[in-house]
Design an enzyme around this catalytic site. Structure first.
Site, PDB file in Angstrom:
ATOM      1  CB  SER A 185      -0.909   0.019   1.232  1.00 26.99           C
ATOM      2  OG  SER A 185      -1.716  -1.132   1.260  1.00 26.99           O
ATOM      3  NE  ARG A 186      -1.725   5.151  -3.174  1.00 30.29           N
ATOM      4  CZ  ARG A 186      -2.639   5.988  -3.640  1.00 30.29           C
ATOM      5  NH1 ARG A 186      -2.295   6.927  -4.477  1.00 30.29           N
ATOM      6  NH2 ARG A 186      -3.891   5.902  -3.247  1.00 30.29           N
ATOM      7  CB  VAL A 187      -0.870   5.586   3.230  1.00 25.07           C
ATOM      8  CG1 VAL A 187      -0.762   6.712   4.244  1.00 25.07           C
ATOM      9  CG2 VAL A 187      -1.343   6.129   1.897  1.00 25.07           C
ATOM     10  CB  ALA A 188       2.864   4.708   7.274  1.00 29.35           C
ATOM     11  CD  GLU A 202      15.059   5.403   9.109  1.00 33.42           C
ATOM     12  OE1 GLU A 202      15.185   6.569   9.536  1.00 33.42           O
ATOM     13  OE2 GLU A 202      15.320   5.070   7.946  1.00 33.42           O
ATOM     14  CB  CYS A 237      14.993  11.633   7.423  1.00 29.06           C
ATOM     15  SG  CYS A 237      14.901  10.511   6.020  1.00 29.06           S
TER      16      CYS A 237
END
Length: 454
Positions: A185-188, A202, A237
């Site tokens: 899927s694209r989203v966490a 992470e 990040c």
């Protein structure tokens, strides 16, 4: 030596005795220690390191020094896991039981099939460190690198094969988002739901820096603030998103020095460059929908970043410190951003005035953009700091969010899904789990009799 690939173990489908499993895994630890040794030697060769440095530059907006730093960190990681260091990641322990012949043994256990999805901003370091960590402890990874920069890791995969990595140990996929979405899927948040929590993240987000009341080494601190905010065009990040200055620092030449340092950056040497982040996805999981995801698109184009700046300047007392203009004389596609290093001052009282201002100020722009504010004695804004995702912290006069030692843990804290990168502890946490086996060989007590039912 016969092929020792993880695929050949087929440990998910067959039963092994403890003795045979330990023998095979021990041989794998030796194999991967040898692979790391050879890969580190290759990456240390000037022509090889220069090749990867310039390849990174071809796809990511970094100066030669920044790209070379990424190669150096990757090299040191491989050196850290040469020889016997791989087997130490699987160190087990035993505790005596309640009677003779009984022991509890704790093992580090691989998950088996795992997937690694990595971003564009570190096309070599992040995928290589996480990939090797997964392999070291016995997993079978599927690796998906951001398509814009995947050629870097594709070339590294060829080098690893040359150094002895069995080709069947890693699946490397190149695809667009729709294809990858069919695999995961694209989203966490959606991933966590679909995979029932079997996910580690992470990541980092809106990062802040606090300058306390003691003023010293203004030139050095200004340089660090410039590096942390604008190196790699702010696309790290841990890039500095917000600078909290004690009023003592506000009385110095810090801001003017920051402006001068930002003004040195130019497109010609990629000390400033395009913002490759195309979309940011805001998501809400809907249990009534199989898809379960609403996406709100934020295009980080030049126009979008300028619009965000104008919205910030509508806050009372805010002002543009420097930047705020599009880069000139370039051929960067309009789908990406091209903005001068930019800083906007917003009074701390206005940040905390209401939720609307707070959300606007703390919206992350993954590019050369930061918020600057000033606080007075006993006014440290814990409301802002405490509401952000906290993790790896850099403290002290020389503390740099983008200049820590290559062997440090990097990752968020306070969330059970939080993952780390770069250290033995991170590898053991992310890529293996604890499995307990209780051995009880007896002997049966002398004179044992059948007891009553319980």
């Amino acid at each position: 030596m016969e092929n020792l690939s993880l695929k050949s173990l087929k440990w998910m489908n067959q039963e092994f005795s403890c003795a045979s499993l330990e023998l095979i895994t021990a041989m794998l630890y030796l194999l991967y220690g040898d692979i790391s040794t050879k890969a580190a030697h290759m990456l240390a060769l000037p022509k090889v390191s220069d090749f990867f440095t310039r390849l990174i530059q071809r796809v990511a907006p970094k100066s030669y020094q920044q790209a070379a730093g990424e190669v150096f960190v990757t090299l040191k990681f491989l050196e850290n896991f040469c020889g016997d260091q791989v087997r130490f990641l699987a160190r087990s322990f035993a505790v005596p039981g309640n009677h003779h012949g009984q022991q509890s043994h704790g093992y580090r256990w691989p998950y088996g099939p795992v997937t690694i999805i990595t971003p564009f901003n570190f096309p070599l370091e992040i995928p290589l460190l996480q990939l090797m960590g997964a392999l070291y402890v016995g997993n079978k990874p599927l690796l998906k690198v951001d398509s814009k920069v995947s050629i870097v890791m594709e070339q590294m995969m060829r080098l690893l094969h040359y150094c002895g990595l069995p080709v069947e140990d890693v699946d490397f996929i190149n695809s667009d988002g729709k294809t990858m979405n069919k695999i995961l899927s694209r989203v966490a948040e959606k991933l966590a739901l679909d995979l029932k929590g079997r996910i580690r993240l992470e990541d980092a987000g809106f990062d802040w820096k606090v300058l306390g009341p003691d003023v010293q080494e203004v030139d050095y601190v200004a340089w660090v603030c410039d590096q942390d905010a604008y190196a790699c065009s702010g696309q790290k990040c841990s890039a500095q998103s917000m600078l909290f200055m004690h009023e003592n620092w506000a009385k110095t030449s810090l801001v003017s020095k920051l402006k001068d340092l930002a003004g040195r950056r130019k497109l010609e040497d990629l000390t400033i460059g395009p913002v490759l982040t195309v979309v940011s996805i805001s998501r809400m999981v809907l249990p009534t929908l199989s898809d379960g995801c609403i996406t709100q698109l934020h295009l980080f184009t030049t126009e979008a970043m300028l619009e965000h700046m104008e919205n910030l300047l509508q806050i009372q007392g805010s002002k543009l410190l420097f930047g705020g203009k599009p880069l000139k004389n370039h051929s960067i596609p309009s789908v990406y951003g091209a903005l001068e290093p930019t800083a906007v001052y917003v009074p701390i009282e206005e940040i905390l005035k209401d939720s609307k201002n707070y959300e606007l100020v703390t919206k992350e722009i993954f590019g050369p953009f930061q918020i600057v504010t000033e606080y007075k004695k006993d006014q440290l804004p814990l409301e802002v700091i405490g509401n952000s995702v906290n993790g790896t912290t850099y403290a002290g006069l020389r503390g740099r969010t983008t200049g820590a030692p290559q062997n440090h843990w990097f990752g968020p804290a306070g969330d059970p899904r939080g993952a780390g990168i770069g250290t033995p502890e991170a590898i053991k946490l992310v890529w293996s789990c604890h499995r307990e086996i209780i051995y009880d060989y007896g002997p049966v007590p002398q004179g044992w009799e059948l007891p009553a039912s319980t």
